[in-house]
Design an enzyme around this catalytic site. Structure first.
Site, PDB file in Angstrom:
ATOM      1  N   ASP A 141     -13.750  59.469  13.527  1.00 50.15           N
ATOM      2  CA  ASP A 141     -12.378  59.987  13.556  1.00 50.15           C
ATOM      3  C   ASP A 141     -12.182  61.029  12.473  1.00 50.15           C
ATOM      4  O   ASP A 141     -13.002  61.164  11.593  1.00 50.15           O
ATOM      5  CB  ASP A 141     -11.397  58.853  13.304  1.00 50.15           C
ATOM      6  CG  ASP A 141     -11.324  57.926  14.492  1.00 50.15           C
ATOM      7  OD1 ASP A 141     -11.528  56.728  14.285  1.00 50.15           O
ATOM      8  OD2 ASP A 141     -11.092  58.413  15.605  1.00 50.15           O
ATOM      9  N   LYS A 186      -8.233  61.969  16.621  1.00 48.62           N
ATOM     10  CA  LYS A 186      -7.011  62.332  17.330  1.00 48.62           C
ATOM     11  C   LYS A 186      -6.052  62.970  16.348  1.00 48.62           C
ATOM     12  O   LYS A 186      -5.896  62.493  15.240  1.00 48.62           O
ATOM     13  CB  LYS A 186      -6.338  61.091  17.907  1.00 48.62           C
ATOM     14  CG  LYS A 186      -7.187  60.389  18.922  1.00 48.62           C
ATOM     15  CD  LYS A 186      -6.583  59.036  19.217  1.00 48.62           C
ATOM     16  CE  LYS A 186      -7.622  57.953  19.088  1.00 48.62           C
ATOM     17  NZ  LYS A 186      -7.053  56.645  18.887  1.00 48.62           N
ATOM     18  N   MET A 214       0.946  53.452   9.750  1.00 53.51           N
ATOM     19  CA  MET A 214       1.388  54.485  10.699  1.00 53.51           C
ATOM     20  C   MET A 214       2.896  54.689  10.586  1.00 53.51           C
ATOM     21  O   MET A 214       3.589  54.808  11.588  1.00 53.51           O
ATOM     22  CB  MET A 214       1.011  54.086  12.137  1.00 53.51           C
ATOM     23  CG  MET A 214      -0.486  54.019  12.332  1.00 53.51           C
ATOM     24  SD  MET A 214      -0.952  53.452  13.956  1.00 53.51           S
ATOM     25  CE  MET A 214      -0.824  51.687  13.769  1.00 53.51           C
TER      26      MET A 214
HETATM   27  N1  SAH Z   1      -7.842  50.308  10.849  1.00 53.95           N
HETATM   28  C1  SAH Z   1      -7.183  51.021   9.804  1.00 53.95           C
HETATM   29  C2  SAH Z   1      -5.762  51.363  10.137  1.00 53.95           C
HETATM   30  C3  SAH Z   1      -5.637  52.293  11.309  1.00 53.95           C
HETATM   31  S1  SAH Z   1      -4.007  52.756  11.652  1.00 53.95           S
HETATM   32  C4  SAH Z   1      -7.303  50.217   8.500  1.00 53.95           C
HETATM   33  O1  SAH Z   1      -7.688  49.069   8.526  1.00 53.95           O
HETATM   34  O2  SAH Z   1      -7.039  50.778   7.444  1.00 53.95           O
HETATM   35  C5  SAH Z   1      -3.885  54.257  10.750  1.00 53.95           C
HETATM   36  C6  SAH Z   1      -2.921  54.061   9.610  1.00 53.95           C
HETATM   37  O3  SAH Z   1      -3.587  53.428   8.540  1.00 53.95           O
HETATM   38  C7  SAH Z   1      -2.368  55.329   9.017  1.00 53.95           C
HETATM   39  O4  SAH Z   1      -1.272  55.791   9.756  1.00 53.95           O
HETATM   40  C8  SAH Z   1      -1.962  54.864   7.656  1.00 53.95           C
HETATM   41  O5  SAH Z   1      -0.747  54.170   7.700  1.00 53.95           O
HETATM   42  C9  SAH Z   1      -3.041  53.866   7.333  1.00 53.95           C
HETATM   43  N2  SAH Z   1      -4.123  54.452   6.541  1.00 53.95           N
HETATM   44  C10 SAH Z   1      -5.395  54.647   6.900  1.00 53.95           C
HETATM   45  N3  SAH Z   1      -6.118  55.139   5.883  1.00 53.95           N
HETATM   46  C11 SAH Z   1      -5.266  55.259   4.833  1.00 53.95           C
HETATM   47  C12 SAH Z   1      -5.391  55.672   3.503  1.00 53.95           C
HETATM   48  N4  SAH Z   1      -6.560  56.104   3.014  1.00 53.95           N
HETATM   49  N5  SAH Z   1      -4.304  55.650   2.695  1.00 53.95           N
HETATM   50  C13 SAH Z   1      -3.130  55.214   3.155  1.00 53.95           C
HETATM   51  N6  SAH Z   1      -2.947  54.797   4.416  1.00 53.95           N
HETATM   52  C14 SAH Z   1      -3.999  54.810   5.251  1.00 53.95           C
END
Ligand code: SAH
Length: 490
Positions: A36, A56, A170
């Site tokens: 991604d 995406k 998100m």
């Molecule tokens: N599977 C992922 C989450 C996917 S949903 C996990 O476990 O982290 C995607 C959301 O994750 C983003 O919209 C944001 O809210 C959060 N996110 C992912 N990486 C991030 C980061 N480095 N810092 C802050 N929020 C993050």
């Protein structure tokens, strides 16, 4: 044909060092990697597999979920070992479960490899533990972006009544609506709230406030995805536990060592060289001028290195009284077998006291932009001063400096190690057309100057200086900064 396999692998929040050992091994062994956009390019360094970006962009899907599922299955059916690399943990709002089911339905072997989730790591890296004894004993993780008709609707009333810590993923695009929903459901507007943007990335940023004002702050400071919202009393721990970000502006040669030191003192180092060293040709009459002097002064380790490349200088210097400004300079001289004395105070007065009665003719071997402040004071005291420029300090032209300037508002501490770092930082911001926002960032941050000449330059540039160490070294500056951090919280 060999059977393929799909690995659904969590890549962690973004810092490649937070990837699991297993994920690294699988990446090396894979034939195909689907990834991604939320990934540091370093995570994929040295990988021989075919790389496919299925990332995406909100609203503009490169490949929809169905397309990703099909591609995974197809690549595995062709006999490949496929790694599907996902941000954070694959099964937390990552649609990893759907990809696993797609494999299951087609009889493709698959395995899930857990990752460090941003839901816990992003607050954690920003100084917010999601649970804390006596503060929060539960954690609720929700999506801030429900897809109507697809997701099970969130029960904001139940969520608002839970207590503990709430983490919203998100949550950037619908921040206002979600916060309003929480307040309407009975959550106090005064509940502490924070947003962590790009947790674990070099550009990580945190904002804190309350439910009542966090959305406004996020908008005015332009918080962007990926970011998470944290609601609850644990946010109060942020000022105590967050590591302050310090901008290191020294030349490239000193970056790594300085960053390591800064981290040792509990800071998060941002490497952004503001200056570079350009050696100058030594003057033809160097030897005569050296012979004429009774005492030779070096003001930096850089100067020592540049001058002593010249072998004949080494032996001529052995006869002289040598003065080193600062212990690092002394150490550099010792590296060439030269003994030197360090004045107690790094000023013309300090030098004068030290040289009194010992020598009257002094030669400086130093930067072309060395401060006039040292030499003028000595001349005024009746000493004869010669000054040979060894190197020129120029703008670094380093892209990391431009990056730093662009996100200067997220920097907590600016550490100025010379007047030229200060001048070049501001000049570069001017060239980029963002001088006023840099100046605002400097007003909001803590500004440290390594010594008097640097502080004077910052004064001239209109930058307020908060701290200056007693000793003229980078480490003493870090110590002074660390001490400031330890002052009791109000
Ligand atoms: N599977 C992922 C989450 C996917 S949903 C996990 O476990 O982290 C995607 C959301 O994750 C983003 O919209 C944001 O809210 C959060 N996110 C992912 N990486 C991030 C980061 N480095 N810092 C802050 N929020 C993050």
């Amino acid at each position: 044909m060999a059977i393929g396999k799909v690995y659904l692998v969590g890549a962690g929040p973004g810092d490649p060092e937070l990837m699991t050992i297993k994920s690294k091994r699988l990446l090396m062994e894979a034939d195909v990697v689907l990834f991604d956009r939320l990934l540091d390019p370093k995570a994929l360094e040295g990988i021989k597999a075919e790389l496919i970006d299925v990332g995406k962009n909100a609203g503009r899907h490169k490949l929809n979920q169905e397309g990703i599922n099909q591609l995974l299955v197809k690549k595995a059916e062709e006999g490949n070992v496929v790694v599907r690399l996902k941000g954070g943990d694959p099964y937390l709002f990552g649609r990893g479960g759907e990809e696993a089911i797609a494999c299951r339905e087609k009889g493709i072997p698959f395995e899930v490899v857990p990752g460090v989730t941003s839901a816990i790591a992003a607050p954690e890296l920003a100084g917010i533990p999601v649970t804390h004894r006596g503060v929060a004993s539960s954690l609720t993780i929700v999506t801030g972006h429900e897809e109507p008709g697809k997701d099970t609707p969130l029960d904001w009333k139940a969520i608002a009544s839970l207590g503990g810590t709430l983490v919203v993923l998100m949550g950037v695009s619908r921040l206002e609506q979600n916060i309003n929903a929480l307040i309407e459901a009975g959550k106090s507007p005064q509940t502490p709230a924070a947003m962590v943007e790009k947790g674990g990335w070099p550009e990580q940023r945190t904002i804190t406030g309350t439910l009542a004002n966090i959305a406004e702050k996020a908008r005015s400071l332009k918080i962007e995805s990926p970011a998470i919202l944290i609601v609850g009393d644990v946010v109060r721990l942020e000022p105590i536990l967050a590591h302050k970000k310090i901008a290191i502006l020294r030349p490239e040669g000193q970056q790594a060592e300085s960053a390591r030191l800064a981290e040792l003192y509990g800071f998060l180092a941002i490497m952004a060289p503001a200056i570079a060293i350009q050696e100058k040709a030594l003057p033809g009459d160097l030897m005569e001028r050296l012979n004429d002097a009774e005492c030779v002064v070096f003001t930096s380790a850089n100067g020592v290195k540049t001058a002593l490349e010249n072998k004949s200088l080494q032996s001529a210097l052995a006869e002289k009284k040598i003065v080193a400004i600062g212990p690092k300079t002394e150490l550099a001289l010792a590296g060439y077998g030269l003994k030197s004395d360090v004045p107690l105070e790094y000023s013309s007065a300090g030098l004068e006291t030290m040289l009194k009665g010992q020598c009257r003719r002094i030669l400086f071997l130093r930067s072309a932009q060395g401060s006039q402040y040292l030499t003028e004071g000595l001349r005024a005291a009746g000493l004869q001063v010669d000054d040979i420029p060894l190197y020129e300090v120029v703008n670094s032209g380093d892209p990391r400096l431009d990056e730093l300037i662009k996100r200067a508002r997220s920097v907590d501490i600016f550490a100025f190690t010379s007047s030229s770092t200060a001048r070049n930082l501001i000049e570069r911001a001017k060239a980029l057309g963002v001088e006023s926002s840099l100046r605002q960032a400097l007003r909001d941050a803590t500004v440290a100057a390594i010594g008097k000449p640097t502080r004077e330059e910052l004064d001239r540039l209109g930058v307020r200086v908060d701290t200056m160490p007693e000793k003229f070294t980078f480490e003493a500056m870090l110590q002074a900064l660390a001490k400031r951090e330890q002052e009791p919280l109000e």
